[in-house]
Design an enzyme around this catalytic site. Structure first.
Site, PDB file in Angstrom:
ATOM      1  N   LYS A 170      44.007  25.936  64.031  1.00 36.02           N
ATOM      2  CA  LYS A 170      44.657  26.233  62.738  1.00 36.02           C
ATOM      3  C   LYS A 170      46.063  25.657  62.702  1.00 36.02           C
ATOM      4  CE  LYS A 170      41.952  30.449  62.281  1.00 36.02           C
ATOM      5  NZ  LYS A 170      41.929  31.866  62.669  1.00 36.02           N
ATOM      6  N   THR A 174      28.361  34.920  56.726  1.00 33.75           N
ATOM      7  CA  THR A 174      29.398  35.858  56.273  1.00 33.75           C
ATOM      8  C   THR A 174      30.148  35.302  55.064  1.00 33.75           C
ATOM      9  OG1 THR A 174      29.677  36.450  58.583  1.00 33.75           O
ATOM     10  CG2 THR A 174      31.424  37.156  57.097  1.00 33.75           C
ATOM     11  N   VAL A 175      30.580  34.053  55.167  1.00 35.73           N
ATOM     12  CA  VAL A 175      31.398  33.484  54.084  1.00 35.73           C
ATOM     13  C   VAL A 175      30.517  32.999  52.939  1.00 35.73           C
ATOM     14  CG1 VAL A 175      33.164  31.793  53.513  1.00 35.73           C
ATOM     15  CG2 VAL A 175      33.136  32.802  55.797  1.00 35.73           C
TER      16      VAL A 175
HETATM   17  N1  NAP Z   1      33.983  34.587  58.950  1.00 36.14           N
HETATM   18  C1  NAP Z   1      35.265  34.449  58.703  1.00 36.14           C
HETATM   19  O1  NAP Z   1      36.018  35.423  58.598  1.00 36.14           O
HETATM   20  C2  NAP Z   1      35.852  33.073  58.518  1.00 36.14           C
HETATM   21  C3  NAP Z   1      37.211  32.947  58.171  1.00 36.14           C
HETATM   22  C4  NAP Z   1      37.748  31.676  57.951  1.00 36.14           C
HETATM   23  C5  NAP Z   1      36.938  30.566  58.099  1.00 36.14           C
HETATM   24  N2  NAP Z   1      35.641  30.715  58.473  1.00 36.14           N
HETATM   25  C6  NAP Z   1      34.838  29.504  58.622  1.00 36.14           C
HETATM   26  O2  NAP Z   1      33.775  29.523  57.671  1.00 36.14           O
HETATM   27  C7  NAP Z   1      32.642  28.858  58.204  1.00 36.14           C
HETATM   28  C8  NAP Z   1      31.433  29.793  58.133  1.00 36.14           C
HETATM   29  O3  NAP Z   1      31.709  30.935  58.911  1.00 36.14           O
HETATM   30  P1  NAP Z   1      30.769  32.247  58.849  1.00 36.14           P
HETATM   31  O4  NAP Z   1      31.562  33.318  59.472  1.00 36.14           O
HETATM   32  O5  NAP Z   1      30.218  32.436  57.479  1.00 36.14           O
HETATM   33  O6  NAP Z   1      29.599  31.803  59.834  1.00 36.14           O
HETATM   34  P2  NAP Z   1      28.159  32.492  59.986  1.00 36.14           P
HETATM   35  O7  NAP Z   1      28.158  33.865  59.460  1.00 36.14           O
HETATM   36  O8  NAP Z   1      27.738  32.238  61.374  1.00 36.14           O
HETATM   37  O9  NAP Z   1      27.237  31.611  58.998  1.00 36.14           O
HETATM   38  C9  NAP Z   1      26.930  30.282  59.259  1.00 36.14           C
HETATM   39  C10 NAP Z   1      25.890  29.814  58.259  1.00 36.14           C
HETATM   40  O10 NAP Z   1      25.610  28.448  58.475  1.00 36.14           O
HETATM   41  C11 NAP Z   1      24.213  28.274  58.689  1.00 36.14           C
HETATM   42  N3  NAP Z   1      24.033  27.260  59.703  1.00 36.14           N
HETATM   43  C12 NAP Z   1      24.530  27.265  60.970  1.00 36.14           C
HETATM   44  N4  NAP Z   1      24.136  26.166  61.612  1.00 36.14           N
HETATM   45  C13 NAP Z   1      23.361  25.461  60.746  1.00 36.14           C
HETATM   46  C14 NAP Z   1      22.618  24.255  60.830  1.00 36.14           C
HETATM   47  N5  NAP Z   1      22.614  23.556  61.967  1.00 36.14           N
HETATM   48  N6  NAP Z   1      21.964  23.826  59.747  1.00 36.14           N
HETATM   49  C15 NAP Z   1      21.966  24.547  58.614  1.00 36.14           C
HETATM   50  N7  NAP Z   1      22.633  25.709  58.459  1.00 36.14           N
HETATM   51  C16 NAP Z   1      23.317  26.153  59.524  1.00 36.14           C
HETATM   52  C17 NAP Z   1      23.670  29.612  59.157  1.00 36.14           C
HETATM   53  O11 NAP Z   1      22.307  29.697  58.801  1.00 36.14           O
HETATM   54  P3  NAP Z   1      21.440  31.048  59.044  1.00 36.14           P
HETATM   55  O12 NAP Z   1      22.036  32.080  58.136  1.00 36.14           O
HETATM   56  O13 NAP Z   1      20.059  30.670  58.624  1.00 36.14           O
HETATM   57  O14 NAP Z   1      21.583  31.368  60.493  1.00 36.14           O
HETATM   58  C18 NAP Z   1      24.559  30.577  58.361  1.00 36.14           C
HETATM   59  O15 NAP Z   1      24.018  30.785  57.078  1.00 36.14           O
HETATM   60  C19 NAP Z   1      33.040  28.426  59.626  1.00 36.14           C
HETATM   61  O16 NAP Z   1      33.522  27.108  59.597  1.00 36.14           O
HETATM   62  C20 NAP Z   1      34.163  29.370  59.978  1.00 36.14           C
HETATM   63  O17 NAP Z   1      35.065  28.838  60.927  1.00 36.14           O
HETATM   64  C21 NAP Z   1      35.086  31.924  58.677  1.00 36.14           C
END
Ligand code: NAP
Length: 442
Positions: free
Chosen positions: A207, A14-15
């Protein structure tokens, strides 16, 4: 033109995918601001084959995020995989150890290992930027670390979890019970299939530990935080709050007291006219009380790809411009251990709702137990109206009668002791509901 800032990006979810888009669309503006382009050169995610809404073919794929973090062709490593353990931890450590600045949105990693990572970044004289880790699009980290860098903070509190605020807002506005609102939140993608981490307050606690550290110069210690979630909140509580001039919010609160720093996460009654009470739905807000300054409240999107990417790109822009500050606003060695103010010593007003057994002497027994703990009541209501019908069917002899009390400032210890005694006296049915009240600064 000056050489571009070359980015290695791990995490394309997502991010991560929103960061790719934002860097593409904002390219010219960032170039104008920083005097150099910011370019993604290599990426990593779990699955190379996964279909994505961004074109990743134009970037070099590196199969291992730790290898990407140390890759000689990148100037900065962006970690957007998530999780407090590996590979995120090892990748961030490796990048810092290799002398590369890091940008991350990973609150879990920072809450657990922030202290060590900040020390490592400092030793290697590189930036560790994490604006996105708290409240995503709200620039609260920079506000505390830089904007208010010369101020002394007395209290910082906020709505740090959009899922909980969405649920409480829907309950209040649409008169739905907790479970229905949670189901809606899951359907809309605001809540995970397992919502425990959000609704039981743990996300807010992670947080809060970052904010408390920035505000008070303390080491990160999520274990020093008292945590209570929102799953026990009922419509009856929201109705009572409304009639008494309050709203219920899940707040993360860090306060400086005579004993140390009190850090707590729990459902809280806030005055309806406070800035934080106006914040509804998935929106986040943080109020900062600093000495000599009227309270400042920042309100905005606390989640979502684009909101979070905005903070990540801002952190990258700082690195491109050569800005580097100590990650937590002061040298890591000068961050002090948290002197934890025990929750039993918390002082404040309390909302107490209980079901008194409808028999002679119940009310007098409850009053006596409160008086024994020196608890004075600002108001007490025995409900026989609509509100009461949400709690029980009162009024018939022998059936419990809902009693709602608001106390003047008292201690947590006193309230707990009084309620233990009341339960032992068998004059109430079920567990009493207790909600702490957080007032505006006088
Ligand atoms: N989403 C929000 O609104 C939000 C807000 C603030 C902070 N955050 C923080 O931002 C970070 C990312 O969040 P997100 O929502 O973008 O998560 P997400 O959509 O689940 O994406 C995670 C990404 O990391 C990759 N990944 C996960 N495990 C991995 C591994 N072991 N090795 C290599 N790549 C790996 C996944 O690969 P695949 O795509 O191949 O599965 C995916 O591309 C987190 O720390 C979260 O707490 C998110």
């Amino acid at each position: 033109m000056t050489a571009p800032l070359k980015v290695g990006l791990a995490g394309l979810g997502t991010v991560g995918s929103a960061v790719v888009e934002l860097l593409q669309h904002g390219r010219d503006k960032l170039l104008a601001r920083c005097g150099r382009p910011i370019e993604i050169v290599a990426v990593n995610a779990r699955s190379r084959a996964k279909k994505r809404n961004i074109d990743v073919k134009k970037f070099r794929w590196v199969a291992d995020p730790v290898a990407l973090a140390q890759d000689p062709s990148i100037d900065v490593f962006v970690e957007l995989m998530g999780g407090a353990g590996d590979p995120a931890k090892r990748a961030v450590e490796s990048a810092l150890a290799a002398g590369k600045p890091v940008v991350t949105a990973n609150k879990a990693l920072l809450a657990r290992h922030g202290q060590k990572l900040a020390a490592l970044a400092e030793r290697r004289q590189v930036a560790l930027n994490f604006e996105a880790s708290v409240c995503a699009g709200i620039p609260v980290v920079k506000t505390l670390r830089e904007g208010l860098g010369g101020n002394s903070f007395t209290r910082i509190y906020g709505i740090l979890n959009g899922t909980c605020n969405y649920i409480l807002s829907r309950m209040e506005q649409d008169r739905l019970v907790f479970d229905d609102c949670l189901r809606d939140a899951q359907r809309l993608g605001y809540a995970e299939a397992d919502p425990t981490f959000d609704v039981e307050g743990y996300d807010t606690a992670q947080k809060l530990s970052i904010l408390a550290s920035l505000a008070f110069g303390t080491r990160l210690d999520p274990k020093a935080i008292y945590v209570e979630g929102i799953s026990s909140i009922t419509l009856a509580d929201l109705d009572a709050a409304d009639q008494l001039g309050y709203r219920v919010k899940l707040l993360g609160v860090a306060v400086k007291t005579g004993e140390g720093i009190e850090q707590r996460v729990h459902p809280t009654m806030v005055p309806k006219d406070s800035a934080i009470a106006q914040v509804m739905g998935v929106t986040n807000a943080v109020t900062v009380d600093a000495e000599g300054l009227a309270p400042i409240t920042l309100v905005g999107p606390g989640a979502g790809g684009m909101a979070t990417a905005s903070a990540v790109v801002s952190d990258l822009a700082d690195i491109a411009c050569g800005v580097r500050t100590p990650p937590f606003g002061r040298p890591a060695a000068r961050m002090t251990a948290v002197r934890k103010a025990p929750m039993q010593h918390h002082e404040g007003g309390y909302y107490i709702r209980l079901l008194a057994r409808d028999r002679p002497g119940s009310a007098a027994t409850i009053a006596r137990r409160l008086a024994q703990q020196n608890i004075s009541l600002e108001s007490i209501v025995q409900r026989h109206d609509n509100m009461a019908r949400n709690m029980a069917r009162p009024g018939r002899s022998g059936e419990p009668v809902p009693v709602i009390m608001i106390t003047y400032a008292t201690s947590e210890d006193a309230v707990r002791k009084a309620l233990v005694a009341v339960r032992r006296d068998r004059v109430i049915s079920g567990r009493p509901q207790v909600i702490r009240i957080e007032k505006n600064r006088a």
